[in-house]
Structure formats: structure tokens, C-alpha cells
Design a protein around this motif. Structure first.
Motif, PDB file in Angstrom:
ATOM      1  N   ALA A 153       0.828  -1.214   0.000  1.00  0.00           N
ATOM      2  CA  ALA A 153       0.000   0.000   0.000  1.00  0.00           C
ATOM      3  C   ALA A 153       0.858   1.258   0.000  1.00  0.00           C
ATOM      4  CB  ALA A 153      -0.922  -0.012   1.220  1.00  0.00           C
ATOM      5  N   ILE A 154       2.060   1.159   0.511  1.00  0.00           N
ATOM      6  CA  ILE A 154       2.943   2.323   0.598  1.00  0.00           C
ATOM      7  C   ILE A 154       3.652   2.584  -0.727  1.00  0.00           C
ATOM      8  CG2 ILE A 154       5.085   3.175   1.649  1.00  0.00           C
ATOM      9  CD1 ILE A 154       4.182   1.833   4.268  1.00  0.00           C
ATOM     10  N   VAL A 155       4.207   1.535  -1.327  1.00  0.00           N
ATOM     11  CA  VAL A 155       5.030   1.726  -2.533  1.00  0.00           C
ATOM     12  C   VAL A 155       4.258   1.535  -3.826  1.00  0.00           C
ATOM     13  CG1 VAL A 155       7.110   1.030  -1.306  1.00  0.00           C
ATOM     14  CG2 VAL A 155       5.836  -0.674  -2.616  1.00  0.00           C
ATOM     15  N   GLY A 156       2.997   1.092  -3.714  1.00  0.00           N
ATOM     16  CA  GLY A 156       2.185   0.960  -4.917  1.00  0.00           C
ATOM     17  C   GLY A 156       2.535  -0.229  -5.784  1.00  0.00           C
ATOM     18  N   ARG A 157       3.019  -1.311  -5.168  1.00  0.00           N
ATOM     19  CA  ARG A 157       3.312  -2.546  -5.894  1.00  0.00           C
ATOM     20  C   ARG A 157       2.611  -3.697  -5.184  1.00  0.00           C
ATOM     21  NH1 ARG A 157       9.375  -2.318  -8.470  1.00  0.00           N
ATOM     22  NH2 ARG A 157       9.571  -0.058  -8.656  1.00  0.00           N
ATOM     23  N   THR A 158       2.523  -4.830  -5.841  1.00  0.00           N
ATOM     24  CA  THR A 158       1.859  -5.978  -5.222  1.00  0.00           C
ATOM     25  C   THR A 158       2.699  -6.504  -4.067  1.00  0.00           C
ATOM     26  OG1 THR A 158       2.946  -7.617  -6.635  1.00  0.00           O
ATOM     27  CG2 THR A 158       0.903  -6.624  -7.469  1.00  0.00           C
ATOM     28  N   PRO A 159       2.060  -7.197  -3.105  1.00  0.00           N
ATOM     29  CA  PRO A 159       2.838  -7.804  -2.020  1.00  0.00           C
ATOM     30  C   PRO A 159       3.924  -8.733  -2.535  1.00  0.00           C
ATOM     31  CG  PRO A 159       0.512  -7.793  -1.451  1.00  0.00           C
ATOM     32  CD  PRO A 159       0.596  -7.349  -2.888  1.00  0.00           C
ATOM     33  N   ALA A 160       3.626  -9.480  -3.595  1.00  0.00           N
ATOM     34  CA  ALA A 160       4.629 -10.390  -4.148  1.00  0.00           C
ATOM     35  C   ALA A 160       5.819  -9.624  -4.703  1.00  0.00           C
ATOM     36  CB  ALA A 160       4.001 -11.248  -5.250  1.00  0.00           C
ATOM     37  N   ALA A 161       5.554  -8.512  -5.367  1.00  0.00           N
ATOM     38  CA  ALA A 161       6.636  -7.683  -5.908  1.00  0.00           C
ATOM     39  C   ALA A 161       7.472  -7.095  -4.781  1.00  0.00           C
ATOM     40  CB  ALA A 161       6.064  -6.580  -6.793  1.00  0.00           C
ATOM     41  N   CYS A 162       6.814  -6.680  -3.706  1.00  0.00           N
ATOM     42  CA  CYS A 162       7.533  -6.121  -2.549  1.00  0.00           C
ATOM     43  C   CYS A 162       8.399  -7.187  -1.887  1.00  0.00           C
ATOM     44  CB  CYS A 162       6.534  -5.539  -1.546  1.00  0.00           C
ATOM     45  SG  CYS A 162       5.660  -4.067  -2.149  1.00  0.00           S
ATOM     46  N   ARG A 163       7.893  -8.399  -1.827  1.00  0.00           N
ATOM     47  CA  ARG A 163       8.673  -9.504  -1.270  1.00  0.00           C
ATOM     48  C   ARG A 163       9.930  -9.736  -2.098  1.00  0.00           C
ATOM     49  NH1 ARG A 163       7.246 -13.603   2.110  1.00  0.00           N
ATOM     50  NH2 ARG A 163       5.026 -13.042   1.930  1.00  0.00           N
ATOM     51  N   GLN A 164       9.792  -9.666  -3.419  1.00  0.00           N
ATOM     52  CA  GLN A 164      10.936  -9.833  -4.311  1.00  0.00           C
ATOM     53  C   GLN A 164      11.954  -8.717  -4.125  1.00  0.00           C
ATOM     54  OE1 GLN A 164       9.557 -10.229  -8.395  1.00  0.00           O
ATOM     55  NE2 GLN A 164      10.380 -12.300  -8.490  1.00  0.00           N
ATOM     56  N   LEU A 165      11.463  -7.491  -3.996  1.00  0.00           N
ATOM     57  CA  LEU A 165      12.357  -6.349  -3.790  1.00  0.00           C
ATOM     58  C   LEU A 165      13.163  -6.523  -2.505  1.00  0.00           C
ATOM     59  CD1 LEU A 165       9.929  -3.446  -4.752  1.00  0.00           C
ATOM     60  CD2 LEU A 165      12.037  -4.031  -5.957  1.00  0.00           C
ATOM     61  N   ALA A 166      12.477  -6.890  -1.425  1.00  0.00           N
ATOM     62  CA  ALA A 166      13.157  -7.065  -0.135  1.00  0.00           C
ATOM     63  C   ALA A 166      14.151  -8.213  -0.200  1.00  0.00           C
ATOM     64  CB  ALA A 166      12.135  -7.312   0.969  1.00  0.00           C
ATOM     65  N   SER A 167      13.800  -9.285  -0.916  1.00  0.00           N
ATOM     66  CA  SER A 167      14.695 -10.431  -1.048  1.00  0.00           C
ATOM     67  C   SER A 167      15.954 -10.062  -1.822  1.00  0.00           C
ATOM     68  CB  SER A 167      13.959 -11.571  -1.756  1.00  0.00           C
ATOM     69  OG  SER A 167      14.805 -12.686  -1.935  1.00  0.00           O
ATOM     70  N   SER A 168      15.792  -9.300  -2.890  1.00  0.00           N
ATOM     71  CA  SER A 168      16.939  -8.843  -3.674  1.00  0.00           C
ATOM     72  C   SER A 168      17.856  -7.967  -2.825  1.00  0.00           C
ATOM     73  CB  SER A 168      16.453  -8.071  -4.901  1.00  0.00           C
ATOM     74  OG  SER A 168      17.525  -7.485  -5.598  1.00  0.00           O
ATOM     75  N   ALA A 169      17.247  -7.063  -2.046  1.00  0.00           N
ATOM     76  CA  ALA A 169      18.024  -6.186  -1.180  1.00  0.00           C
ATOM     77  C   ALA A 169      18.749  -6.986  -0.106  1.00  0.00           C
ATOM     78  CB  ALA A 169      17.101  -5.159  -0.534  1.00  0.00           C
ATOM     79  N   ARG A 170      18.086  -7.992   0.420  1.00  0.00           N
ATOM     80  CA  ARG A 170      18.675  -8.818   1.485  1.00  0.00           C
ATOM     81  C   ARG A 170      19.917  -9.551   0.983  1.00  0.00           C
ATOM     82  NH1 ARG A 170      14.481 -11.749   2.308  1.00  0.00           N
ATOM     83  NH2 ARG A 170      13.385 -10.019   3.303  1.00  0.00           N
ATOM     84  N   ARG A 171      19.879  -9.991  -0.269  1.00  0.00           N
ATOM     85  CA  ARG A 171      21.039 -10.671  -0.840  1.00  0.00           C
ATOM     86  C   ARG A 171      22.237  -9.720  -0.914  1.00  0.00           C
ATOM     87  NH1 ARG A 171      17.065 -13.109  -4.180  1.00  0.00           N
ATOM     88  NH2 ARG A 171      17.404 -11.574  -5.842  1.00  0.00           N
ATOM     89  N   ARG A 172      21.981  -8.459  -1.225  1.00  0.00           N
ATOM     90  CA  ARG A 172      23.066  -7.468  -1.260  1.00  0.00           C
ATOM     91  C   ARG A 172      23.683  -7.306   0.121  1.00  0.00           C
ATOM     92  NH1 ARG A 172      22.532  -3.287  -5.672  1.00  0.00           N
ATOM     93  NH2 ARG A 172      20.715  -3.850  -6.927  1.00  0.00           N
ATOM     94  N   VAL A 173      22.812  -7.227   1.135  1.00  0.00           N
ATOM     95  CA  VAL A 173      23.296  -7.048   2.506  1.00  0.00           C
ATOM     96  C   VAL A 173      24.103  -8.258   2.947  1.00  0.00           C
ATOM     97  CG1 VAL A 173      22.583  -6.824   4.917  1.00  0.00           C
ATOM     98  CG2 VAL A 173      21.424  -5.482   3.148  1.00  0.00           C
ATOM     99  N   THR A 174      23.591  -9.453   2.676  1.00  0.00           N
ATOM    100  CA  THR A 174      24.273 -10.681   3.065  1.00  0.00           C
ATOM    101  C   THR A 174      25.631 -10.796   2.398  1.00  0.00           C
ATOM    102  OG1 THR A 174      22.143 -11.802   3.359  1.00  0.00           O
ATOM    103  CG2 THR A 174      24.094 -13.193   3.134  1.00  0.00           C
ATOM    104  N   LYS A 175      25.722 -10.366   1.164  1.00  0.00           N
ATOM    105  CA  LYS A 175      26.969 -10.459   0.409  1.00  0.00           C
ATOM    106  C   LYS A 175      28.059  -9.583   1.004  1.00  0.00           C
ATOM    107  CE  LYS A 175      28.876  -9.570  -4.209  1.00  0.00           C
ATOM    108  NZ  LYS A 175      28.575  -9.103  -5.592  1.00  0.00           N
ATOM    109  N   HIS A 176      27.680  -8.405   1.506  1.00  0.00           N
ATOM    110  CA  HIS A 176      28.681  -7.435   1.960  1.00  0.00           C
ATOM    111  C   HIS A 176      28.862  -7.389   3.472  1.00  0.00           C
ATOM    112  CE1 HIS A 176      27.708  -5.841  -2.091  1.00  0.00           C
ATOM    113  NE2 HIS A 176      28.981  -5.535  -2.100  1.00  0.00           N
ATOM    114  N   ARG A 177      27.908  -7.931   4.209  1.00  0.00           N
ATOM    115  CA  ARG A 177      27.948  -7.752   5.660  1.00  0.00           C
ATOM    116  C   ARG A 177      28.730  -8.855   6.341  1.00  0.00           C
ATOM    117  NH1 ARG A 177      22.569  -6.059   9.113  1.00  0.00           N
ATOM    118  NH2 ARG A 177      23.602  -4.576  10.477  1.00  0.00           N
TER     119      ARG A 177
END
Length: 306
Positions: A153-177
Motif C-alpha cells: 500500500a505504501i510503494v504501490g506494488r503488489t505484495p509479491a513484488a515487494c517480497r521480491q524487492l526485499a529479497s533482492s536487497a537482502r542478498r546485497r546485505v548478506t553479500k557485503h555484511r
């Protein structure tokens, strides 16, 4: 007609801390975070009273508005940072317990930001590599525990799309952290580093720096600083000893920067540089040195003391 508890002005004002915490993590800038929060409050009070009274959860409404403002700011920030002079580093966050209290009645967004792993400089730098939508979805879900339907509701995308966005971001964090070393160990290494820097002891500096260490400085074109990333522990040590020789009046203080041990350089009692560090296996691997005076406003002028 009585005011609903959720719409009471004191309750609305009480949301500011949460909103500032959210906006700082989304934008990496205290100044921009405060602007985003203020804009959300301006929109809230610009609504007719009847319309405000019809909002079931003012806190959720304000969070949505701040998040959308931050999403827009992140989109435009990419263009602005392409024109930024030199490297861009997130605005460093002080620990207010280490600085004099603000004057009576004065407020600073830094006072409202809670320091934890999500404001660590290394973490914020990884967030900078994300797309605006990835960053908003990840911070809202992984840091603030909003559900994907709420984020949708905040970003104007489907829940599934938001889940994908967060998952992609999480992989970046895991790679560098990497796991942060114990605070006591960080303090010990940085204390040795500070003393070696002050004494111009290049041999000790080299020993404390990882051979592949990287140093980035942010002057914003407003003050002199190295505009390119310095790579290699020996090269960083040479640069720092050169700076120490040029500025014998520089005073180095051990201070908390974004929740972790760091160093603050002062000249004549005025903060001129704030440095955040990343350590791996007891050696310094990254240094982020912020010299842009516009990013040092929360670091109040104070008499220097070790």
C-alpha cells in the motif's frame, strides 16, 4: 465532540521519533530525514479537521506519507549524486551522550534516531547500492517489521513484488555484511590507530590496516579532501601521515559514530572530520571520512578533550 485519542496533538507529535528513525535509514541523511518528516506533518495539518478525524490510524498515515516522500527523494537523489563533487557518504550520526546537551528548547533529528545495527555506516553504504524501491521495501520489512501487504500500500506494488524487492536487497546485505567485532576490540584497535596517526607512526598504521583496506572521503566540494578512493593499507597510512604533518593542531577524539567506535577530528574545538570504520579479524578494512561541513552540523562545536 471530543478528539479521538489517536488524533490528539500530543499523540501525533509522539510519532516524530519513529518517523525520523525510518526516514534516516531510508535516506542516509539527517537533514533530508527531518525535511521528509516535516513535510508529512505539514500535509497532515493542511487537511481539514473532519478529514483528519476520519483517518483511523494517524501513525500509519504519517508512516505511509514519509515513506512515499523518501521514495521520491531517493529517486531524485540518484541524479543529484551524479553531480556531487567527489564521493558521497551517508551523513554520520553522533551519540548525544558524548556531546553537550542542546540548548533549552532546541531539537535535533539526531536526538531522535536510535542507534542499532541498521545505522551502522557499512550497512548504510550497502543500502546506497539498492534501487529506491528495494531500499524502501527492505527497510520497512526487515528493519521495521512491516508486512508486505502494508508495504504494498505504501510503494504501490503488489505484495509479491515487494517480497521480491526485499529479497533482492537482502542478498546485497548478506553479500557485503560481516559480523562486527566486539566493541572492546574495536575500541582497542582504533585507540592504537589514533595514537599511531598522531605520532606519524606509519609502520604501526600499516600493521593496523588490512593490506586491501579502502578509504573514502566526502568533502562535497566544500572543503579540501582526497576525491578518489584510496586503496591499500600502505597507501592509506602514507596519506594519513601526510595529513598529520600538514595539520599538527588537529585533535583526534574517540567517539561513537553510527553506533560503533569511530574518530572525530577537531581543529580549534570545531569538528572538521568524522570517521567511521569497518574491521575484520582485528584489522581496519574500510574508512569513511566525512568532511562536508553540511553533514557535520549535528556534531556540535565543543572544547576538544580526548
Amino acid at each position: 465532540m471530543s478528539t479521538p485519542p489517536e488524533s490528539d496533538p500530543s499523540v501525533i507529535a509522539g510519532e516524530r521519533g519513529h518517523l525520523t528513525n525510518l526516514a534516516y535509514r531510508l535516506l542516509g541523511s539527517l537533514t533530508e530525514a527531518e525535511d521528509a518528516v516535516q513535510e508529512a506533518y505539514t500535509r497532515w495539518y493542511a487537511m481539514p479537521g473532519r478529514q483528519r478525524a476520519g483517518i483511523e490510524s494517524p501513525g500509519a498515515w504519517l508512516t505511509t506519507v514519509v515513506s512515499r516522500i523518501c521514495l521520491d527523494v531517493l529517486g531524485s537523489a540518484r541524479v543529484r549524486r551524479e553531480r556531487y563533487v567527489g564521493e558521497w557518504i551517508p551523513e554520520p550520526l553522533p551519540d548525544r551522550t558524548e556531546w553537550p546537551a542542546a540548548p533549552l528548547g532546541a531539537t535535533d533529528p539526531a536526538d531522535r534516531v536510535t542507534a542499532d545495527d541498521s545505522v551502522d555506516m557499512a550497512f548504510l553504504v550497502v543500502l546506497e547500492s539498492m534501487t529506491p524501491a528495494e531500499r524502501v521495501a527492505f527497510v520497512l520489512h526487515d528493519v521495521f517489521r512491516y508486512s508486505f501487504p502494508e508495504i504494498s500500500a505504501i510503494v504501490g506494488r503488489t505484495p509479491a513484488a515487494c517480497r521480491q524487492l526485499a529479497s533482492s536487497a537482502r542478498r546485497r546485505v548478506t553479500k557485503h555484511r560481516r559480523p562486527a567485532p566486539a566493541v572492546a576490540r574495536q575500541v582497542s584497535v582504533l585507540r592504537d590507530f589514533k595514537e599511531a596517526w598522531q605520532e606519524g607512526d606509519i609502520k604501526t598504521l600499516v600493521a593496523l590496516l588490512d593490506p586491501d583496506a579502502v578509504m573514502t572521503a566526502d568533502g562535497g566540494g566544500l572543503v579540501s579532501t582526497v576525491r578518489r578512493t584510496i586503496e591499500g593499507g600502505r597507501e592509506i597510512a602514507r596519506y594519513l601521515t601526510h595529513i598529520a604533518g600538514l595539520s599538527p593542531d588537529l585533535v583526534l577524539l574517540e567517539r561513537t559514530v553510527n553506533g560503533r567506535p569511530g574518530l572525530v577530528a577537531q581543529r580549534g574545538g570545531t569538528t572538521v572530520t568524522v570517521a567511521a570504520f569497518d574491521l575484520t579479524e582485528g584489522r581496519i578494512t574500510r574508512i569513511w571520512a566525512v568532511r562536508n561541513p553540511e553533514k557535520l552540523r549535528p556534531w556540535t562545536t565543543t572544547p576538544a578533550h580526548p
